[in-house]
Enzyme design. Structure first.
Site, PDB file in Angstrom:
ATOM      1  N   GLY A 259      20.651  64.348 115.785  1.00  0.00           N
ATOM      2  CA  GLY A 259      21.117  65.108 116.955  1.00  0.00           C
ATOM      3  C   GLY A 259      22.589  64.883 117.234  1.00  0.00           C
ATOM      4  N   HIS A 260      23.398  64.714 116.179  1.00  0.00           N
ATOM      5  CA  HIS A 260      24.806  64.317 116.339  1.00  0.00           C
ATOM      6  C   HIS A 260      25.695  65.392 116.962  1.00  0.00           C
ATOM      7  CE1 HIS A 260      25.131  66.749 112.751  1.00  0.00           C
ATOM      8  NE2 HIS A 260      26.440  66.761 112.907  1.00  0.00           N
TER       9      HIS A 260
ATOM     10  N   LEU B  84      24.663  66.723 123.299  1.00  0.00           N
ATOM     11  CA  LEU B  84      25.391  66.044 124.387  1.00  0.00           C
ATOM     12  C   LEU B  84      25.503  64.545 124.113  1.00  0.00           C
ATOM     13  CD1 LEU B  84      26.429  65.989 127.422  1.00  0.00           C
ATOM     14  CD2 LEU B  84      24.034  65.714 128.062  1.00  0.00           C
TER      15      LEU B  84
ATOM     16  N   SER C 252      13.277  59.500 128.523  1.00  0.00           N
ATOM     17  CA  SER C 252      13.806  60.100 129.753  1.00  0.00           C
ATOM     18  C   SER C 252      13.109  59.446 130.933  1.00  0.00           C
ATOM     19  CB  SER C 252      13.521  61.600 129.748  1.00  0.00           C
ATOM     20  OG  SER C 252      13.666  62.127 131.048  1.00  0.00           O
ATOM     21  N   THR C 253      13.768  59.431 132.083  1.00  0.00           N
ATOM     22  CA  THR C 253      13.120  58.825 133.261  1.00  0.00           C
ATOM     23  C   THR C 253      11.998  59.705 133.819  1.00  0.00           C
ATOM     24  OG1 THR C 253      14.870  59.726 134.640  1.00  0.00           O
ATOM     25  CG2 THR C 253      15.078  57.415 134.001  1.00  0.00           C
TER      26      THR C 253
ATOM     27  N   TYR D  58       6.864  67.558 128.217  1.00  0.00           N
ATOM     28  CA  TYR D  58       8.015  66.823 127.674  1.00  0.00           C
ATOM     29  C   TYR D  58       7.835  65.326 127.935  1.00  0.00           C
ATOM     30  CZ  TYR D  58      13.080  65.450 127.910  1.00  0.00           C
ATOM     31  OH  TYR D  58      14.314  64.852 127.778  1.00  0.00           O
TER      32      TYR D  58
ATOM     33  N   ASN E 169      19.326  61.546 134.438  1.00  0.00           N
ATOM     34  CA  ASN E 169      19.937  62.853 134.120  1.00  0.00           C
ATOM     35  C   ASN E 169      21.367  62.634 133.609  1.00  0.00           C
ATOM     36  OD1 ASN E 169      17.648  63.362 135.799  1.00  0.00           O
ATOM     37  ND2 ASN E 169      18.438  65.401 136.226  1.00  0.00           N
ATOM     38  N   LEU E 170      21.696  63.296 132.505  1.00  0.00           N
ATOM     39  CA  LEU E 170      22.990  63.084 131.845  1.00  0.00           C
ATOM     40  C   LEU E 170      23.846  64.338 131.930  1.00  0.00           C
ATOM     41  CD1 LEU E 170      21.387  61.497 128.652  1.00  0.00           C
ATOM     42  CD2 LEU E 170      22.427  60.252 130.558  1.00  0.00           C
TER      43      LEU E 170
ATOM     44  N   HIS F 219      20.542  72.037 132.617  1.00  0.00           N
ATOM     45  CA  HIS F 219      20.311  71.138 133.753  1.00  0.00           C
ATOM     46  C   HIS F 219      21.222  71.535 134.923  1.00  0.00           C
ATOM     47  CE1 HIS F 219      18.788  68.469 130.450  1.00  0.00           C
ATOM     48  NE2 HIS F 219      17.822  68.354 131.329  1.00  0.00           N
TER      49      HIS F 219
HETATM   50  N1  NDP Z   1      20.516  65.775 128.844  1.00  0.00           N
HETATM   51  C1  NDP Z   1      19.872  65.028 129.715  1.00  0.00           C
HETATM   52  O1  NDP Z   1      20.095  65.115 130.939  1.00  0.00           O
HETATM   53  C2  NDP Z   1      18.853  64.045 129.244  1.00  0.00           C
HETATM   54  C3  NDP Z   1      18.550  63.866 127.909  1.00  0.00           C
HETATM   55  N2  NDP Z   1      17.611  62.943 127.545  1.00  0.00           N
HETATM   56  C4  NDP Z   1      17.265  62.707 126.135  1.00  0.00           C
HETATM   57  O2  NDP Z   1      18.440  62.335 125.423  1.00  0.00           O
HETATM   58  C5  NDP Z   1      18.354  62.829 124.071  1.00  0.00           C
HETATM   59  C6  NDP Z   1      19.572  63.671 123.769  1.00  0.00           C
HETATM   60  O3  NDP Z   1      19.586  64.784 124.651  1.00  0.00           O
HETATM   61  P1  NDP Z   1      20.817  65.776 124.727  1.00  0.00           P
HETATM   62  O4  NDP Z   1      21.925  65.246 123.921  1.00  0.00           O
HETATM   63  O5  NDP Z   1      20.997  66.108 126.151  1.00  0.00           O
HETATM   64  O6  NDP Z   1      20.204  67.065 124.029  1.00  0.00           O
HETATM   65  P2  NDP Z   1      20.980  68.250 123.278  1.00  0.00           P
HETATM   66  O7  NDP Z   1      20.108  69.455 123.397  1.00  0.00           O
HETATM   67  O8  NDP Z   1      22.378  68.335 123.739  1.00  0.00           O
HETATM   68  O9  NDP Z   1      20.994  67.749 121.780  1.00  0.00           O
HETATM   69  C7  NDP Z   1      19.835  67.629 121.026  1.00  0.00           C
HETATM   70  C8  NDP Z   1      20.196  67.746 119.575  1.00  0.00           C
HETATM   71  O10 NDP Z   1      18.985  67.711 118.794  1.00  0.00           O
HETATM   72  C9  NDP Z   1      19.047  68.721 117.815  1.00  0.00           C
HETATM   73  N3  NDP Z   1      17.705  69.191 117.442  1.00  0.00           N
HETATM   74  C10 NDP Z   1      16.776  69.732 118.260  1.00  0.00           C
HETATM   75  N4  NDP Z   1      15.687  70.067 117.544  1.00  0.00           N
HETATM   76  C11 NDP Z   1      15.946  69.724 116.260  1.00  0.00           C
HETATM   77  C12 NDP Z   1      15.211  69.846 115.042  1.00  0.00           C
HETATM   78  N5  NDP Z   1      13.976  70.367 115.010  1.00  0.00           N
HETATM   79  N6  NDP Z   1      15.791  69.415 113.900  1.00  0.00           N
HETATM   80  C13 NDP Z   1      17.056  68.886 113.914  1.00  0.00           C
HETATM   81  N7  NDP Z   1      17.785  68.753 115.031  1.00  0.00           N
HETATM   82  C14 NDP Z   1      17.238  69.173 116.190  1.00  0.00           C
HETATM   83  C15 NDP Z   1      19.827  69.834 118.480  1.00  0.00           C
HETATM   84  O11 NDP Z   1      20.352  70.708 117.519  1.00  0.00           O
HETATM   85  P3  NDP Z   1      20.321  72.303 117.817  1.00  0.00           P
HETATM   86  O12 NDP Z   1      21.056  72.461 119.106  1.00  0.00           O
HETATM   87  O13 NDP Z   1      20.999  72.885 116.630  1.00  0.00           O
HETATM   88  O14 NDP Z   1      18.870  72.661 117.929  1.00  0.00           O
HETATM   89  C16 NDP Z   1      20.897  69.050 119.230  1.00  0.00           C
HETATM   90  O15 NDP Z   1      22.003  68.775 118.425  1.00  0.00           O
HETATM   91  C17 NDP Z   1      17.037  63.593 123.983  1.00  0.00           C
HETATM   92  O16 NDP Z   1      16.046  62.753 123.474  1.00  0.00           O
HETATM   93  C18 NDP Z   1      16.739  63.934 125.424  1.00  0.00           C
HETATM   94  O17 NDP Z   1      15.345  64.091 125.611  1.00  0.00           O
HETATM   95  C19 NDP Z   1      16.966  62.176 128.473  1.00  0.00           C
HETATM   96  C20 NDP Z   1      17.232  62.303 129.797  1.00  0.00           C
HETATM   97  C21 NDP Z   1      18.208  63.233 130.284  1.00  0.00           C
HETATM   98  C1  F7E Z   2      16.865  65.283 132.790  1.00  0.00           C
HETATM   99  C2  F7E Z   2      15.583  65.850 133.298  1.00  0.00           C
HETATM  100  O1  F7E Z   2      15.762  67.235 133.595  1.00  0.00           O
HETATM  101  C3  F7E Z   2      14.625  67.954 134.016  1.00  0.00           C
HETATM  102  O2  F7E Z   2      14.296  67.602 135.312  1.00  0.00           O
HETATM  103  P1  F7E Z   2      15.164  67.848 136.581  1.00  0.00           P
HETATM  104  O3  F7E Z   2      15.895  66.625 136.950  1.00  0.00           O
HETATM  105  O4  F7E Z   2      14.312  68.409 137.643  1.00  0.00           O
HETATM  106  O5  F7E Z   2      16.208  68.920 136.032  1.00  0.00           O
HETATM  107  P2  F7E Z   2      17.288  69.938 136.480  1.00  0.00           P
HETATM  108  O6  F7E Z   2      18.605  69.361 136.196  1.00  0.00           O
HETATM  109  O7  F7E Z   2      16.986  71.243 135.823  1.00  0.00           O
HETATM  110  O8  F7E Z   2      17.092  70.158 138.068  1.00  0.00           O
HETATM  111  C4  F7E Z   2      17.378  69.191 139.013  1.00  0.00           C
HETATM  112  C5  F7E Z   2      17.224  69.759 140.398  1.00  0.00           C
HETATM  113  O9  F7E Z   2      18.289  70.675 140.630  1.00  0.00           O
HETATM  114  C6  F7E Z   2      17.775  71.886 141.173  1.00  0.00           C
HETATM  115  N1  F7E Z   2      18.702  72.993 140.872  1.00  0.00           N
HETATM  116  C7  F7E Z   2      19.437  73.670 141.801  1.00  0.00           C
HETATM  117  N2  F7E Z   2      20.136  74.649 141.229  1.00  0.00           N
HETATM  118  C8  F7E Z   2      19.884  74.557 139.886  1.00  0.00           C
HETATM  119  C9  F7E Z   2      20.348  75.307 138.777  1.00  0.00           C
HETATM  120  O10 F7E Z   2      21.129  76.262 138.887  1.00  0.00           O
HETATM  121  N3  F7E Z   2      19.883  74.920 137.550  1.00  0.00           N
HETATM  122  C10 F7E Z   2      19.013  73.871 137.400  1.00  0.00           C
HETATM  123  N4  F7E Z   2      18.623  73.547 136.138  1.00  0.00           N
HETATM  124  N5  F7E Z   2      18.542  73.168 138.454  1.00  0.00           N
HETATM  125  C11 F7E Z   2      18.983  73.506 139.677  1.00  0.00           C
HETATM  126  C12 F7E Z   2      16.407  71.995 140.540  1.00  0.00           C
HETATM  127  O11 F7E Z   2      15.590  72.904 141.235  1.00  0.00           O
HETATM  128  C13 F7E Z   2      15.942  70.543 140.646  1.00  0.00           C
HETATM  129  O12 F7E Z   2      15.492  70.268 141.940  1.00  0.00           O
HETATM  130  C14 F7E Z   2      13.381  67.662 133.239  1.00  0.00           C
HETATM  131  O13 F7E Z   2      12.685  68.862 133.113  1.00  0.00           O
HETATM  132  C15 F7E Z   2      13.645  66.860 132.042  1.00  0.00           C
HETATM  133  O14 F7E Z   2      14.341  67.608 131.079  1.00  0.00           O
HETATM  134  C16 F7E Z   2      14.489  65.666 132.308  1.00  0.00           C
HETATM  135  O15 F7E Z   2      14.293  64.633 131.746  1.00  0.00           O
END
Ligand code: NDP
Ligand code: F7E
Length: 348
Positions: A11-12, A15, A108-109, A137, A166-167, A180
């Site tokens: 996943g390089h 994010l 994830s949390t 998930y 959340n990141l 997100h």
């Molecule tokens: N973002 C957040 O707020 C949070 C993220 N996490 C966890 O952190 C980790 C990283 O997340 P994040 O960086 O945000 O996610 P991204 O969606 O930004 O990155 C995920 C990467 O995985 C790759 N990928 C997905 N499916 C496949 C597949 N079948 N084969 C090869 N590569 C694949 C994607 O490539 P492509 O785009 O080409 O599909 C992408 O580069 C994950 O495990 C996520 O669950 C946990 C909590 C919060």
């Molecule tokens: C990281 C975490 O992310 C997911 O959970 P989540 O924290 O609920 O994610 P979210 O960022 O999408 O929303 C946070 C809050 O924000 C509100 N909200 C307002 N306005 C917008 C809006 O415009 N977009 C989004 N997406 N949300 C909005 C939304 O209604 C909610 O109350 C997991 O499914 C799972 O993927 C996981 O691990």
């Protein structure tokens, strides 16, 4: 971890994965390996097996996953559980088979119960029902933790799991529907600001549509106008946000300094291998929206669409285990939002 150790980042381009790659490069690691999704589909068991047999990585950062915000998780429920179970099963099992020295699984949390006591400690896992919007998930992520734990206990592997809050950061997903909250609101506020300044061409370019009439349809759908931006839900839920480069730094720190044996007995968890990663501070979605509004410089109103889900009302992480290991975040939320908005503008 030696500087020339062979390290695979799954996943390089995402994010977190892109920030892990950057952090490792900055620290002088020279033997990094990675494949795009197109080059290696991690859902494909045979392809993953062949990759590990051929490459024999020593360390693995498992940052590839199917990821999205609340609506994406709630809508594509089957895809989220299927893709995530397949990716982690393939990578964790092949890491064991090919003798990987250490693996870091990113969970994830949202694995914690919807009503978990706040702040959420690692040992809240499996103590109550999950939040429904992201249950598939979360179930996949819990399976990943249990897989690491089980392989450690049965096969003596050194597989750790981290549970990020959340990141947000560079290379984030800004899709208006599937992303997100933080990147979604940056983009919505930015579009509303452009509208209020009469910058139609920039709106068309941002939305990548053929004409302003098309842009207006999309903006209406997402509640963005020159005078207001729609926030999903009530604005009352609280969230904790961690800058992706801090997250990456914590991942590398844990890979360098922590072993399953450190996590297990010294912190009283008999079975689990996971560590929360966060800041230990949260804010309401309404406060987040107001902060983003101020940074973007949009002068209009915020409206709340309560037909959209709130999700979990609070999910603040207890970061005492992480702090006890010797790591703490650096970037505060406002600074991070400013950096991300500047990056977003530069990308236009
Ligand atoms: N973002 C957040 O707020 C949070 C993220 N996490 C966890 O952190 C980790 C990283 O997340 P994040 O960086 O945000 O996610 P991204 O969606 O930004 O990155 C995920 C990467 O995985 C790759 N990928 C997905 N499916 C496949 C597949 N079948 N084969 C090869 N590569 C694949 C994607 O490539 P492509 O785009 O080409 O599909 C992408 O580069 C994950 O495990 C996520 O669950 C946990 C909590 C919060
Ligand atoms: C990281 C975490 O992310 C997911 O959970 P989540 O924290 O609920 O994610 P979210 O960022 O999408 O929303 C946070 C809050 O924000 C509100 N909200 C307002 N306005 C917008 C809006 O415009 N977009 C989004 N997406 N949300 C909005 C939304 O209604 C909610 O109350 C997991 O499914 C799972 O993927 C996981 O691990």
């Amino acid at each position: 971890m030696k500087k020339d150790a062979k390290i695979y980042i799954a996943g390089h381009r995402g994010l977190v994965g892109s920030a892990i790659k950057q952090d490792l490069e900055k620290k002088g690691y020279t033997n990094l390996i990675y494949k795009t999704h197109k080059e290696l589909d991690l859902i494909n068991t045979q392809e993953v097996a062949t990759f590990f047999e051929t490459e024999q990585p020593e360390y693995v950062f498992l940052a590839a996953a199917k990821v999205g915000g609340i609506i994406a998780n709630n809508t594509y429920r089957a895809d989220f559980i299927h893709a995530n179970l397949m990716i982690q099963n393939n990578v964790i099992h092949q890491s064991y088979k090919s003798g990987v020295k250490k693996l870091l699984f990113l969970g994830s949390t949202c694995i914690y119960p919807k009503e978990a006591p706040q702040p959420m400690k690692e040992n809240s896992l499996l103590t109550g029902p999950l939040e429904y919007t992201n249950e598939p998930y979360a179930i996949a992520k819990i399976a990943g933790i249990k897989m690491c734990e089980s392989y450690n206990l049965q096969y003596g592997t050194n597989f750790l799991s981290v549970m990020p809050t959340n990141l947000y950061g560079y290379n984030d997903n800004f899709d208006l529907e599937k992303s997100h909250v933080l990147p979604a609101l940056i983009r919505k506020m930015h579009l509303a600001k452009l509208l209020s300044e009469g910058k139609k061409e920039e709106v068309v370019k941002d939305l990548n549509v053929s004409a302003f009439a098309k842009a207006q349809e999309t903006l209406k759908q997402y509640g963005v106008s020159d005078t207001s931006v729609e926030i999903w839900g009530t604005g009352a839920p609280r969230r904790e946000f961690l800058w992706s480069q801090d997250m990456a730094n914590a991942c590398v720190f844990i890979m360098e300094n922590t072993n399953f044996s450190d996590v297990k007995p010294s912190h009283g968890d008999v079975k689990n291998t996971h560590i929360n990663i966060g800041t230990g501070e949260d804010i309401s979605i309404k406060e987040l929206a107001e902060t983003i509004q101020k940074i973007v410089g949009f002068q209009g109103n915020l409206t709340f669409n309560t037909s959209k889900p709130d999700g979990t009302l609070r999910k603040l992480t207890d970061v005492s285990k992480l702090h006890a290991l010797g790591w703490k975040h650096k970037i505060q939320l406002e600074e991070g939002i400013e950096k991300l908005y500047a990056w977003y503008l530069e990308k236009q």
